[in-house]
Scaffold this motif. Structure first.
Motif, PDB file in Angstrom:
ATOM      1  N   GLU A 175       0.854  -1.200   0.000  1.00 29.72           N
ATOM      2  CA  GLU A 175       0.000   0.000   0.000  1.00 29.72           C
ATOM      3  C   GLU A 175       0.884   1.243   0.000  1.00 29.72           C
ATOM      4  O   GLU A 175       2.020   1.196   0.466  1.00 29.72           O
ATOM      5  CB  GLU A 175      -0.868   0.040   1.263  1.00 29.72           C
ATOM      6  N   LYS A 176       0.361   2.334  -0.481  1.00 32.23           N
ATOM      7  CA  LYS A 176       1.088   3.610  -0.396  1.00 32.23           C
ATOM      8  C   LYS A 176       0.123   4.581   0.280  1.00 32.23           C
ATOM      9  O   LYS A 176      -0.984   4.812  -0.235  1.00 32.23           O
ATOM     10  CB  LYS A 176       1.445   4.088  -1.809  1.00 32.23           C
ATOM     11  N   GLU A 177       0.558   5.095   1.393  1.00 27.65           N
ATOM     12  CA  GLU A 177      -0.374   5.874   2.215  1.00 27.65           C
ATOM     13  C   GLU A 177      -0.971   7.054   1.442  1.00 27.65           C
ATOM     14  O   GLU A 177      -0.247   7.813   0.783  1.00 27.65           O
ATOM     15  CB  GLU A 177       0.348   6.373   3.474  1.00 27.65           C
ATOM     16  N   GLY A 178      -2.252   7.184   1.540  1.00 30.31           N
ATOM     17  CA  GLY A 178      -2.938   8.315   0.919  1.00 30.31           C
ATOM     18  C   GLY A 178      -3.068   8.222  -0.595  1.00 30.31           C
ATOM     19  O   GLY A 178      -3.520   9.164  -1.235  1.00 30.31           O
ATOM     20  N   ALA A 179      -2.648   7.083  -1.183  1.00 30.21           N
ATOM     21  CA  ALA A 179      -2.749   6.964  -2.652  1.00 30.21           C
ATOM     22  C   ALA A 179      -3.580   5.740  -3.023  1.00 30.21           C
ATOM     23  O   ALA A 179      -3.247   4.610  -2.651  1.00 30.21           O
ATOM     24  CB  ALA A 179      -1.351   6.869  -3.261  1.00 30.21           C
ATOM     25  N   ASP A 180      -4.643   5.994  -3.756  1.00 29.50           N
ATOM     26  CA  ASP A 180      -5.479   4.914  -4.248  1.00 29.50           C
ATOM     27  C   ASP A 180      -4.699   4.131  -5.315  1.00 29.50           C
ATOM     28  O   ASP A 180      -4.082   4.738  -6.194  1.00 29.50           O
ATOM     29  CB  ASP A 180      -6.743   5.536  -4.857  1.00 29.50           C
ATOM     30  N   ASP A 225      -5.317   5.184  -8.856  1.00 29.83           N
ATOM     31  CA  ASP A 225      -4.680   6.458  -9.191  1.00 29.83           C
ATOM     32  C   ASP A 225      -3.191   6.265  -9.456  1.00 29.83           C
ATOM     33  O   ASP A 225      -2.626   6.895 -10.341  1.00 29.83           O
ATOM     34  CB  ASP A 225      -4.850   7.479  -8.050  1.00 29.83           C
ATOM     35  N   ARG A 226      -2.570   5.382  -8.675  1.00 28.84           N
ATOM     36  CA  ARG A 226      -1.139   5.129  -8.845  1.00 28.84           C
ATOM     37  C   ARG A 226      -0.847   4.555 -10.236  1.00 28.84           C
ATOM     38  O   ARG A 226       0.090   4.987 -10.901  1.00 28.84           O
ATOM     39  CB  ARG A 226      -0.626   4.152  -7.776  1.00 28.84           C
TER      40      ARG A 226
END
Lengths: 196, 196
Positions: free
Chosen positions: A137-142, A145-146
């Motif tokens: 996961e990447k915090e704050g990134a859907d 969207d990535r």
């Protein structure tokens, strides 16, 4: 027909890199992916960090003080990096059998008839799920969207330097949807095709 | 993964139709290509000749007297024909296993997961040579001009009705360069993929 090299262009999250690594391992030939960064650094005289910084992106603000300085250097540095990339990839093609992932290698080597040009893509949902599994996961990134942001960067980069349409089937010998067909299937198919 | 149907989109002269016919013959299932013309005629109420006339082209001058009449009828007739085409292709998908060549069947059936979507293309030189072998010379027309004109028509037609990019790898499970890989190879590969 058999080939000496394989180039793999791929959408982010499609498993193109995994496919390249697995084919290379099965064939006992090298696969160049992240390794190209240090080769490009050596060729260009930039540091590995600088290459990463410049890579596939607009030059970030922190490198330069003024906007004018940034614009001037961005263009100059990126051209220098592209030239190093072309040179490294052409040298690899002379050396021997290998797999190259990304870096517009398909277009850089488009005039060679010993290069099997491959495009790997997959549906957005599949890729969004896969990047979380592979990269976390990447915090704050859907995740969606990535992948869309990365697609946009790769598309822009590819079109800027090759003047070709990113993902145009006509530029490849074979284009595969890895999500629908399965990564293992793609590996076996491409391995067979390479061996002729 | 196995599929119920195969749709083949193809560049003119790439052998996509031949590939479709051969796969269908080997699998013992029908292949719809020119047959779709008479089905569309029956569905729409147009004559076969009218369908051919309207097909993939701007309506020709001879059908109507004035420019206004032409513009009005062109749009109306082509929409009616597209609707008939959609209906015929959706009905075929319900009926049973088959191969459909062309006619944007890939996009019309894009929401079905039992359709193997294929794109066949080849280099211009290969196609120019092949159309002369298959269809013969055409007086006063260079083979290369013939394929480029046909590409343009297919591209325009596809984009007009599907709002997608013609030949975009992402729209297909698999895209193959039949000139580089060989028609026989493509037939065997797709047959295997269909059978799962």
């Amino acid at each position: 027909m058999s080939y000496k090299m394989i180039t793999i262009s791929r959408q982010f999250g499609s498993g193109g890199r995994t496919i390249g690594k697995e084919i290379a391992a099965k064939l006992g030939i090298p696969c160049y992916d992240q390794e190209l960064i240090s080769m490009m650094a050596e060729e260009s005289g930039f540091s590995v960090e600088q290459v990463k910084e410049l890579d596939e992106k607009e030059v970030r603000k922190k490198l330069f003080t003024t906007r004018a300085e940034r614009a001037l250097n961005s263009s100059y540095l990126q051209s220098a990096l592209w030239n190093a990339q072309e040179k490294v990839i052409r040298q690899l093609a002379e050396q021997g059998p290998c797999v190259i992932v990304g870096r517009c290698a398909d277009r850089i080597l488009k005039d060679r008839d010993d290069v099997l040009r491959v495009f790997i893509h997959a549906d957005d949902d599949y890729r969004a799920k896969r990047i979380v599994e592979v990269y976390g996961e990447k915090e704050g990134a859907d995740p969606l969207d990535r992948i869309l942001e990365k697609d946009k960067l790769r598309e822009g980069y590819y079109e800027r330097y090759t003047h070709d349409q990113w993902g145009d089937a006509k530029n490849f010998h074979i284009a595969l949807n890895s999500g629908a067909l399965g990564i293992d299937y793609c590996v076996e198919l491409l391995k067979g095709l390479y061996q002729g």
